[in-house]
Design a protein around this motif. Sequence first.
Motif, mmCIF file in Angstrom:
data_model
loop_
_atom_site.group_PDB
_atom_site.id
_atom_site.type_symbol
_atom_site.label_atom_id
_atom_site.label_comp_id
_atom_site.label_asym_id
_atom_site.label_seq_id
_atom_site.Cartn_x
_atom_site.Cartn_y
_atom_site.Cartn_z
ATOM 1 N N UNK A 135 0.938 -46.048 -73.460
ATOM 2 C CA UNK A 135 0.887 -44.579 -73.824
ATOM 3 C C UNK A 135 1.618 -44.305 -74.876
ATOM 4 N N UNK A 136 2.667 -44.949 -75.412
ATOM 5 C CA UNK A 136 3.433 -44.613 -76.563
ATOM 6 C C UNK A 136 2.234 -45.036 -77.723
ATOM 7 N N UNK A 137 1.551 -46.229 -77.679
ATOM 8 C CA UNK A 137 0.538 -46.592 -78.474
ATOM 9 C C UNK A 137 -0.439 -45.624 -78.863
ATOM 10 N N UNK A 184 -3.291 -41.078 -81.437
ATOM 11 C CA UNK A 184 -3.723 -39.768 -81.454
ATOM 12 C C UNK A 184 -3.029 -38.921 -82.587
ATOM 13 N N UNK A 185 -1.613 -39.048 -82.807
ATOM 14 C CA UNK A 185 -1.010 -38.521 -83.908
ATOM 15 C C UNK A 185 -1.718 -38.745 -85.369
ATOM 16 N N UNK A 233 -5.119 -37.216 -85.584
ATOM 17 C CA UNK A 233 -5.179 -35.569 -85.907
ATOM 18 C C UNK A 233 -4.687 -35.305 -87.369
ATOM 19 N N UNK A 234 -3.668 -36.103 -87.773
ATOM 20 C CA UNK A 234 -3.250 -36.220 -89.135
ATOM 21 C C UNK A 234 -4.314 -36.223 -90.172
ATOM 22 N N UNK A 235 -5.189 -37.356 -89.785
ATOM 23 C CA UNK A 235 -6.501 -37.809 -90.406
ATOM 24 C C UNK A 235 -7.412 -36.580 -90.379
ATOM 25 N N UNK A 236 -7.645 -36.129 -89.406
ATOM 26 C CA UNK A 236 -8.629 -35.040 -89.350
ATOM 27 C C UNK A 236 -8.012 -33.746 -90.020
ATOM 28 N N UNK A 237 -6.809 -33.382 -89.731
ATOM 29 C CA UNK A 237 -6.147 -32.020 -90.374
ATOM 30 C C UNK A 237 -6.194 -32.598 -91.989
#
Length: 161
Positions: A105-107, A112-113, A116-120
């Motif tokens: 779950x941590x991986x 996911x983070x 998200x950073x790549x998309x944003x």
Amino acid sequence: MTETDPHHVWGDEPEERDASDALADFEATDRGKQERWHDRRSIYPIKVVGKFIGRNAKRVAVTIVGFALILVGIALLVLPGPGWALIFVGLAVLATEYVWAQRLLNKAKEQAIKAKDLALGKKRQRAEKKEARRAERAARREAAAVTPDPTATPPNEAVEG
């Protein structure tokens, strides 16, 4: 506790895996009494398993619910519905009891983070480029308004006719 310890890797506690206490409880019964049908040695394994599951009922329930949510999430990947959300919820449920699920779950959270950073980041770059183009067009319009057109007639000169 070291990383090579198998209990650390799987998250199992020795007292949860060892059924010898339950077996000792059954063997400590008085041998002088007449054996009832459920006190026979052939029934011991069933009773030991039952007592073991009773002690670990929460863990068994968490395991069943967690894997059920993951399986439904996998099915919803191809069917309409929130497949990934259920997979992550199933992992979160399993992570309450298992170390391997917590690590997974941590991986997943880290990935996911990063996504998200790549998309944003790309969205931010596109917004910055768009703003730069807008500013460039506005600057060209301003420059065109300030610079007089050489072919145009000045407004204060009267045309003689």
